[in-house]
Design an enzyme around this catalytic site. Structure first.
Site, PDB file in Angstrom:
ATOM      1  N   ASP A  13      -0.721  95.616   5.340  1.00 19.61           N
ATOM      2  CA  ASP A  13       0.021  96.781   4.418  1.00 19.61           C
ATOM      3  C   ASP A  13      -0.651  98.178   4.119  1.00 19.61           C
ATOM      4  O   ASP A  13      -0.394  98.723   2.830  1.00 19.61           O
ATOM      5  CB  ASP A  13       0.623  96.179   3.036  1.00 19.61           C
ATOM      6  N   HIS A  41       6.056  97.159   9.579  1.00 18.44           N
ATOM      7  CA  HIS A  41       5.731  98.505   9.738  1.00 18.44           C
ATOM      8  C   HIS A  41       6.629  99.427   8.827  1.00 18.44           C
ATOM      9  O   HIS A  41       7.613  99.624   9.624  1.00 18.44           O
ATOM     10  CB  HIS A  41       5.067  98.748  10.957  1.00 18.44           C
TER      11      HIS A  41
HETATM   12  P1  IMP Z   1       1.714  84.371   8.379  1.00 21.13           P
HETATM   13  O1  IMP Z   1       1.084  85.307   8.961  1.00 21.13           O
HETATM   14  O2  IMP Z   1       3.078  84.304   7.844  1.00 21.13           O
HETATM   15  O3  IMP Z   1       1.327  82.800   8.780  1.00 21.13           O
HETATM   16  O4  IMP Z   1       0.942  84.470   6.671  1.00 21.13           O
HETATM   17  C1  IMP Z   1      -0.287  84.165   6.608  1.00 21.13           C
HETATM   18  C2  IMP Z   1      -0.954  85.152   5.435  1.00 21.13           C
HETATM   19  O5  IMP Z   1      -1.065  86.309   6.153  1.00 21.13           O
HETATM   20  C3  IMP Z   1      -0.099  85.299   4.216  1.00 21.13           C
HETATM   21  O6  IMP Z   1      -0.982  85.626   3.293  1.00 21.13           O
HETATM   22  C4  IMP Z   1       0.908  86.543   4.297  1.00 21.13           C
HETATM   23  O7  IMP Z   1       1.364  87.160   3.297  1.00 21.13           O
HETATM   24  C5  IMP Z   1      -0.234  87.380   5.229  1.00 21.13           C
HETATM   25  N1  IMP Z   1       0.316  88.444   5.931  1.00 21.13           N
HETATM   26  C6  IMP Z   1       0.860  88.187   7.336  1.00 21.13           C
HETATM   27  N2  IMP Z   1       1.298  89.356   7.716  1.00 21.13           N
HETATM   28  C7  IMP Z   1       1.145  90.036   6.962  1.00 21.13           C
HETATM   29  C8  IMP Z   1       1.491  91.694   6.913  1.00 21.13           C
HETATM   30  O8  IMP Z   1       1.730  92.163   7.915  1.00 21.13           O
HETATM   31  N3  IMP Z   1       1.009  92.674   5.726  1.00 21.13           N
HETATM   32  C9  IMP Z   1       0.524  91.733   4.707  1.00 21.13           C
HETATM   33  N4  IMP Z   1       0.157  90.366   4.754  1.00 21.13           N
HETATM   34  C10 IMP Z   1       0.458  89.757   5.826  1.00 21.13           C
END
Ligand code: IMP
Length: 429
Positions: A13, A41
């Site tokens: 982010d 994005h």
């Molecule tokens: P997952 O990628 O859905 O397995 O989530 C694993 C961790 O990564 C969690 O804490 C999500 O909130 C974080 N996360 C995954 N993708 C993003 C992103 O694009 N921005 C911010 N946090 C992310």
């Protein structure tokens, strides 16, 4: 530079979407190399907001080729929804996108497993997006995954998928005490998706190699951020892929010599969604105010983001791991009106001061930030287009971040719009 990677230096982010969109104007090809639709994005173009999850952010420029590389995991329905939206709102042509045969497919059982595990984990939950990304990468690594090249022979694809559905349903019911997924519905959806996705399939490694050989400019678009990287982040509170610049090679089929430079993206402060350590986290009214001002709610899930001060220890880690050439600093405008500003310059851990990450990432659970204070500024800065138009204290803040991180600042973003940017060095120039 002709080939540039853009990566997040924090917990995702950071505003990569806007910077990729900006740089895409000078690129010919924009390529995603890892992650899935857990990324989101956000871009604002001509006052219109777009959230791209799988399609590279270059899609909003005419005449660019977007590539989804082999290192990604792709939910076909999510991808088609995004393509349809881009066709409707931007009139993108049929051939704007190339999808790697070797990218892995995310199925509804991956989502079900992700969500059930999180629900059962209670306080130990990672706070995933629930989009099935971890379980899809698990299948890739255990060699149970299905890739887009499996779609070519639909008969054998169907056999493999049926076996997977049966295995996953047994696991969902017996271990996770959840509801099984409906195999017939998944098969039917895949049959429909196959017809539409086949024209996009491409040997993207060969395509990219030829593009580079013919002098085209390629922009590698990282998703998430260094601190969410499966190896270098705050494990286990991370995502399931490598998000650092070196993933651009395995995730596209090119070698390290093909990348000219890495631009890291960092917010002028820090945010994270989901659980896990966050040494510079701010609690209370100031966090609430920054969250409101910066619209810090997850683009993928709408969850409120946790807010913290800029952390130079993280920045130095990101500079090292990504071999960063320079930094783009985003959302500087959000800090207007905050005085004093704090910058974390080092950590205190077990009685010792650390300029770089203390040994073992669990050190972050108890490390205390050592802050330096700087005077803030009160002026609105959204219309500044050069450093000279910024208040002196904002200029000092930028300079100090560059000094602390040990890299130059190439871009400063002062608002969500494409135009609200101060470009000091364009990597493609
Ligand atoms: P997952 O990628 O859905 O397995 O989530 C694993 C961790 O990564 C969690 O804490 C999500 O909130 C974080 N996360 C995954 N993708 C993003 C992103 O694009 N921005 C911010 N946090 C992310």
């Amino acid at each position: 530079m002709k080939t540039v990677a853009v990566v997040g230096t924090q917990w995702g982010d950071e505003g990569k979407g806007k910077i990729v969109d900006l740089l895409a104007a000078d690129a010919d090809v924009i390529v995603r190399f890892q992650g899935g639709n857990n990324a989101a994005h956000t871009l604002v173009v001509d006052g219109e907001k777009f959230i791209l999850r799988l399609v590279p952010a270059g899609a909003l420029h005419r005449g660019k080729t977007c590539v989804i590389g082999n290192g990604t995991v792709v939910d076909p329905i999510a991808l088609l929804t995004e393509i349809d939206d881009l066709k409707k709102r931007r009139g993108v042509p049929e051939d704007f996108l190339k999808l790697s045969y070797e990218a892995h497919i995310v199925f509804p059982y991956h989502r079900a497993i992700d969500q059930m595990r999180e629900a059962r984990a209670g306080k130990r939950a990672i706070g995933t997006t629930g989009f099935g990304i971890g379980p899809a990468y698990e299948d890739k690594m255990s060699r149970a995954g299905l890739r887009f090249d499996d779609l070519v022979n639909f008969k054998s694809f169907t056999d493999k998928l049926k076996r997977n559905i049966s295995d996953k349903n047994a696991y969902l019911k017996a271990v996770l005490k959840g509801k099984p997924v409906n195999g017939a519905v998944i098969l039917e959806a895949m049959q429909r998706a196959r017809r539409r996705l086949m024209p996009y399939l491409c040997d993207t490694g060969e395509y990219l190699a030829e593009a580079i050989a013919s002098g085209k400019r390629v922009l590698f678009e990282g998703a998430h951020g260094t601190m969410l990287d499966i190896d270098h982040g705050t494990y286990p509170f991370v995502t399931s892929s490598n998000c650092v610049a070196s993933a651009a090679f395995a995730g596209t089929g090119l070698g390290p010599g093909k990348l000219d430079g890495v631009l890291g993206i960092s917010k002028a402060y820090t945010t994270r969604v989901g659980a896990g350590p966050f040494p510079t986290e701010i609690k209370g009214w100031l966090a609430d105010s920054l969250r409101e001002e910066g619209v810090e709610f997850g683009s993928a899930t709408g969850r409120p983001r946790r807010i913290g001060w800029f952390d130079a220890v993280l920045a130095r880690l990101a500079v090292r791991v990504n071999g960063m050439w320079a930094l783009a600093l985003t959302k500087l405008d959000v800090l207007t009106g905050i005085d004093p500003l704090k910058l974390c310059v080092a950590y205190q851990y077990k009685g010792k001061r650390y300029e770089t990450m203390p040994p073992g990432r669990h050190s972050m659970d108890t490390a205390k930030p050592i802050f330096e204070e700087m005077p803030g500024w009160m002026e609105k800065i959204g219309s500044a287009r050069s450093l000279g138009e910024l208040p002196a204290n904002a200029r000092r803040y930028i300079e100090r971040i560059g000094e602390l991180a040990g890299v130059s600042i190439a871009i400063v973003s002062v608002g969500a719009e494409r135009a609200a940017t101060i470009v000091l060095t364009n990597p493609f120039a």
